[in-house]
Design a protein around this motif. Structure first.
Motif, PDB file in Angstrom:
ATOM      1  N   ILE A  21       0.862  -1.175   0.000  1.00  0.00           N
ATOM      2  CA  ILE A  21       0.000   0.000   0.000  1.00  0.00           C
ATOM      3  C   ILE A  21       0.899   1.226   0.000  1.00  0.00           C
ATOM      4  N   PRO A  22       0.736   2.118  -0.978  1.00  0.00           N
ATOM      5  CA  PRO A  22       1.608   3.290  -1.041  1.00  0.00           C
ATOM      6  C   PRO A  22       1.390   4.183   0.174  1.00  0.00           C
ATOM      7  N   THR A  23       2.471   4.770   0.650  1.00  0.00           N
ATOM      8  CA  THR A  23       2.386   5.664   1.815  1.00  0.00           C
ATOM      9  C   THR A  23       2.323   7.114   1.405  1.00  0.00           C
ATOM     10  N   GLU A  24       2.630   7.380   0.149  1.00  0.00           N
ATOM     11  CA  GLU A  24       2.580   8.758  -0.337  1.00  0.00           C
ATOM     12  C   GLU A  24       1.675   8.823  -1.567  1.00  0.00           C
ATOM     13  N   PRO A  25       1.066   9.989  -1.809  1.00  0.00           N
ATOM     14  CA  PRO A  25       0.226  10.106  -3.011  1.00  0.00           C
ATOM     15  C   PRO A  25       1.070   9.952  -4.264  1.00  0.00           C
ATOM     16  N   PRO A  26       0.451   9.497  -5.337  1.00  0.00           N
ATOM     17  CA  PRO A  26       1.204   9.335  -6.588  1.00  0.00           C
ATOM     18  C   PRO A  26       1.670  10.671  -7.130  1.00  0.00           C
ATOM     19  N   GLU A  27       2.737  10.614  -7.885  1.00  0.00           N
ATOM     20  CA  GLU A  27       3.262  11.813  -8.536  1.00  0.00           C
ATOM     21  C   GLU A  27       2.289  12.266  -9.617  1.00  0.00           C
ATOM     22  N   PRO A  28       2.073  13.568  -9.742  1.00  0.00           N
ATOM     23  CA  PRO A  28       1.214  14.021 -10.850  1.00  0.00           C
ATOM     24  C   PRO A  28       1.904  13.724 -12.173  1.00  0.00           C
ATOM     25  N   PRO A  29       1.117  13.503 -13.220  1.00  0.00           N
ATOM     26  CA  PRO A  29       1.727  13.219 -14.519  1.00  0.00           C
ATOM     27  C   PRO A  29       2.553  14.404 -14.993  1.00  0.00           C
ATOM     28  N   ALA A  30       3.619  14.102 -15.699  1.00  0.00           N
ATOM     29  CA  ALA A  30       4.444  15.168 -16.270  1.00  0.00           C
ATOM     30  C   ALA A  30       3.607  15.953 -17.259  1.00  0.00           C
ATOM     31  N   GLU A  31       3.871  17.257 -17.318  1.00  0.00           N
ATOM     32  CA  GLU A  31       3.107  18.097 -18.239  1.00  0.00           C
ATOM     33  C   GLU A  31       3.358  17.656 -19.664  1.00  0.00           C
ATOM     34  N   SER A  32       2.269  17.431 -20.368  1.00  0.00           N
ATOM     35  CA  SER A  32       2.419  17.069 -21.773  1.00  0.00           C
ATOM     36  C   SER A  32       2.499  18.353 -22.582  1.00  0.00           C
ATOM     37  N   SER A  33       3.123  18.257 -23.722  1.00  0.00           N
ATOM     38  CA  SER A  33       3.216  19.445 -24.559  1.00  0.00           C
ATOM     39  C   SER A  33       1.829  19.738 -25.118  1.00  0.00           C
ATOM     40  N   ALA A  34       1.320  20.893 -24.769  1.00  0.00           N
ATOM     41  CA  ALA A  34      -0.022  21.284 -25.202  1.00  0.00           C
ATOM     42  C   ALA A  34       0.005  21.638 -26.682  1.00  0.00           C
ATOM     43  N   VAL A  35      -1.021  21.219 -27.366  1.00  0.00           N
ATOM     44  CA  VAL A  35      -1.157  21.540 -28.786  1.00  0.00           C
ATOM     45  C   VAL A  35      -1.839  22.892 -28.885  1.00  0.00           C
ATOM     46  N   PRO A  36      -1.238  23.834 -29.578  1.00  0.00           N
ATOM     47  CA  PRO A  36      -1.876  25.149 -29.683  1.00  0.00           C
ATOM     48  C   PRO A  36      -3.154  25.062 -30.498  1.00  0.00           C
ATOM     49  N   PRO A  37      -4.110  25.931 -30.221  1.00  0.00           N
ATOM     50  CA  PRO A  37      -5.357  25.909 -31.005  1.00  0.00           C
ATOM     51  C   PRO A  37      -5.059  26.283 -32.458  1.00  0.00           C
ATOM     52  N   PRO A  38      -5.894  25.828 -33.363  1.00  0.00           N
ATOM     53  CA  PRO A  38      -5.653  26.150 -34.776  1.00  0.00           C
ATOM     54  C   PRO A  38      -5.839  27.634 -35.034  1.00  0.00           C
ATOM     55  N   THR A  39      -5.124  28.127 -36.011  1.00  0.00           N
ATOM     56  CA  THR A  39      -5.268  29.527 -36.408  1.00  0.00           C
ATOM     57  C   THR A  39      -6.493  29.667 -37.302  1.00  0.00           C
ATOM     58  N   PRO A  40      -7.014  30.863 -37.443  1.00  0.00           N
ATOM     59  CA  PRO A  40      -8.149  31.057 -38.366  1.00  0.00           C
ATOM     60  C   PRO A  40      -7.822  30.596 -39.795  1.00  0.00           C
ATOM     61  N   GLU A  41      -6.575  30.776 -40.221  1.00  0.00           N
ATOM     62  CA  GLU A  41      -6.184  30.336 -41.562  1.00  0.00           C
ATOM     63  C   GLU A  41      -6.276  28.817 -41.674  1.00  0.00           C
ATOM     64  N   GLN A  42      -5.824  28.108 -40.625  1.00  0.00           N
ATOM     65  CA  GLN A  42      -5.887  26.649 -40.645  1.00  0.00           C
ATOM     66  C   GLN A  42      -7.328  26.159 -40.676  1.00  0.00           C
ATOM     67  N   VAL A  43      -8.191  26.796 -39.913  1.00  0.00           N
ATOM     68  CA  VAL A  43      -9.606  26.421 -39.915  1.00  0.00           C
ATOM     69  C   VAL A  43     -10.203  26.672 -41.294  1.00  0.00           C
TER      70      VAL A  43
END
Length: 94
Positions: A3-25
């Protein structure tokens, strides 16, 4: 079993995908592939699950006619989809 005695480590930050530009849409919406996809019932079911209102029209003989609106549009406006299908964009003026 240990049984773990400490809380789990939070997941490493994933590289966020930027929202599409109006041109891409714009490029996506202008592509012939999207026109083919909209004719598919599977794609329409997918669009019905999006939380944004979507209305699609085709130009036939230089006349724009609404061919599809998703459920978010109906929920947002309170207008049944059947009420606007086949009609020009001007039905949305009000």
């Amino acid at each position: 079993m240990m049984i773990p005695t400490e809380p789990p480590e939070p997941p490493a930050e994933s590289s966020a995908v930027p929202p599409p530009t109006p041109e891409q849409v714009g490029e996506l919406l202008a592509s012939p592939e999207i026109a083919k996809a909209v004719e598919s019932d599977d794609f329409k079911r997918f669009l019905d699950h999006l939380p944004i209102a979507i209305v699609i029209s085709w130009s036939v003989n230089n006349q724009q006619g609404i061919v599809y609106a998703n459920l978010a549009f109906e929920n947002l406006t309170g207008r049944p989809i059947a009420e606007i299908e086949g009609k020009p964009w001007s039905v949305l003026d009000s």
